[in-house]
Design an enzyme around this catalytic site. Structure first.
Site, short mmCIF file in Angstrom:
data_model
loop_
_atom_site.label_atom_id
_atom_site.label_comp_id
_atom_site.label_asym_id
_atom_site.label_seq_id
_atom_site.Cartn_x
_atom_site.Cartn_y
_atom_site.Cartn_z
N ILE A 253 5.83 -78.38 6.47
CA ILE A 253 6.73 -78.97 7.46
C ILE A 253 8.09 -78.29 7.44
O ILE A 253 8.72 -78.10 8.49
CB ILE A 253 6.86 -80.50 7.26
CG1 ILE A 253 7.52 -81.15 8.48
CG2 ILE A 253 7.63 -80.84 6.00
CD1 ILE A 253 6.70 -81.10 9.73
N LYS B 237 10.20 -87.88 7.62
CA LYS B 237 9.44 -89.14 7.72
C LYS B 237 8.19 -89.08 6.85
O LYS B 237 7.64 -88.00 6.64
CB LYS B 237 9.10 -89.45 9.18
CG LYS B 237 8.07 -88.50 9.81
CD LYS B 237 6.64 -88.94 9.57
CE LYS B 237 5.66 -87.87 9.94
NZ LYS B 237 4.27 -88.19 9.59
#
Length: 308
Positions: free
Chosen positions: A14, A90
Site C-alpha cells: 500500500i 485504514k
C-alpha cells in the site's frame, strides 16, 4: 508555501502503490525517510525502527503509518509523544479504544491526527452524499467482493486477530455508506464465515436498520476471482443511486453521471496538509464501530480451509 517533511512507516504494497505517488504529487510534502526492517525505497533514507528515526530526525514533522493495524497504536503513541503529526492508514487501529486514546493524546500534544478512510475520497462519494441529502432512503444494498490473493498476497497478518479478514476491504464500503447516507444506521445481525484454521472471516453478511425504517444489507466476500465487485445501491423516494468501482462511478436511475479516476490518496494528502496547518484531528470511528458490532453480534460458521 510550507513544505512538511514526512516519513512512511511500513514500506509494503500500500505504501509503494499509493502513499509514495501521492506524496510525490503533493507540493505540501517531501518524502524524507522511511521506517522498515525489511524494505526501503531507492534514494530515501531508511531506519530499521521508529525509535531510531524519532531520535535522529527531529526535522521530520509528520509520519504516515502504513504497518498492519495490530502494531499501529504503539507507533502512533510514540510519534505523538514526540510531537509529530500522524496519518493512520485504514483501519486506524486494531480496536476502537486504542484509537480513542490516540485522539486524546493528539489533543493534549496539539498535533494533527488523521484516521484515513481512503474510499471516502473516491470521486463519486461527495456527489453521492449531496444527491442523497434531501432524499428519503428506502433500502441500501452493498456488494463488496474481491480476490484476497490479488490484493493481499502472502500477508499473514490479515488472518490474525486484529487483521479483520474480509472486513479489511469491507470497511471501505462501510466508510462510504456512513459518509453518504443522510440518516444513521445500526447493526441488527451478522453472519461471519471463517475458513477452517483461520482466525479472521473470509466472508460476511450484515443487516443494519436505519433511522426512518430503511434497511442496509451488505455482502462481503474475499473469494471472488475475475472482475471485482465494489457496488453500493441506494433506493430512495426520488430514484436509485448506484456507486460502482468502489465509488469511482455514479449512476442515477441507470444513467451514468460521471466517472472519476484514482483520486483517493491524492485527496487524503491534501486533507492531511489542511489538518497539519491547523493542528486539527479527523478521526471518525463509525466504520470501525460497525465492524466491531459485526464481531459482537456475529453468528460464526466454519467454511472450508483457505490456502494462498
Amino acid at each position: 508555501m510550507t513544505v512538511t517533511d514526512i516519513a512512511i512507516v511500513g514500506v509494503g504494497k500500500i505504501a509503494r502503490d499509493q502513499h509514495v505517488p501521492a506524496i510525490s504529487g503533493n507540493t505540501s510534502f517531501r518524502l524524507a525517510a522511511t521506517v522498515s526492517a525489511h524494505s526501503c525505497l531507492d534514494g530515501i533514507e531508511n531506519f530499521p525502527t521508529l525509535d531510531q528515526l524519532l531520535a535522529a530526525r527531529a526535522d521530520i514533522a509528520a509520519l504516515a503509518l502504513c504497518m498492519p493495524p495490530q502494531a499501529r497504536y504503539e507507533a502512533a503513541a510514540k510519534a505523538i509523544a514526540a510531537g509529530r503529526h500522524v496519518l493512520l492508514e485504514k483501519p486506524p487501529g486494531a480496536t476502537i479504544a486504542e484509537v480513542e486514546a490516540l485522539v486524546r493524546m493528539a489533543e493534549a500534544r496539539n498535533v494533527a491526527l488523521f484516521a484515513t478512510w481512503h474510499s471516502r475520497f473516491a470521486g463519486a462519494v461527495e456527489p453521492a452524499r449531496l444527491w442523497l441529502r434531501d432524499k428519503r432512503v428506502r433500502h441500501v444494498s452493498v456488494v463488496w467482493k474481491e480476490d484476497v490473493r490479488r490484493w493481499h498476497p502472502g500477508q499473514a497478518w490479515i488472518w490474525q486477530p486484529g487483521g479483520l479478514g474480509v472486513f479489511d476491504p469491507g470497511i471501505n464500503a462501510l466508510s462510504i455508506v456512513t459518509r453518504i447516507l443522510p440518516a444513521p444506521f445500526h447493526l441488527v445481525s451478522s453472519t461471519l464465515e471463517f475458513p477452517d484454521g483461520r482466525e479472521a472471516p473470509i466472508a460476511a453478511k450484515l443487516r443494519f436498520a436505519g433511522k426512518g425504517g430503511f434497511a442496509v444489507e451488505a455482502d462481503f466476500d474475499w473469494r471472488q476471482t475475475g472482475p471485482q465487485t465494489w457496488d453500493i445501491e441506494v433506493e430512495t423516494d426520488a430514484g436509485t443511486l448506484l456507486l460502482k468501482s468502489g465509488g469511482a462511478e455514479m449512476h442515477i436511475d441507470g444513467r451514468e453521471t460521471q466517472q472519476w479516476g484514482d483520486v483517493e490518496y491524492s485527496a487524503i494528502y491534501r486533507r492531511f496538509a489542511e489538518l497539519i496547518a491547523t493542528r486539527s484531528i479527523d478521526a471518525d470511528l463509525s466504520p470501525l464501530t460497525h465492524v466491531a458490532d459485526a464481531f459482537m453480534l456475529g453468528r460464526r460458521v466454519t467454511g472450508e480451509a483457505f490456502e494462498e
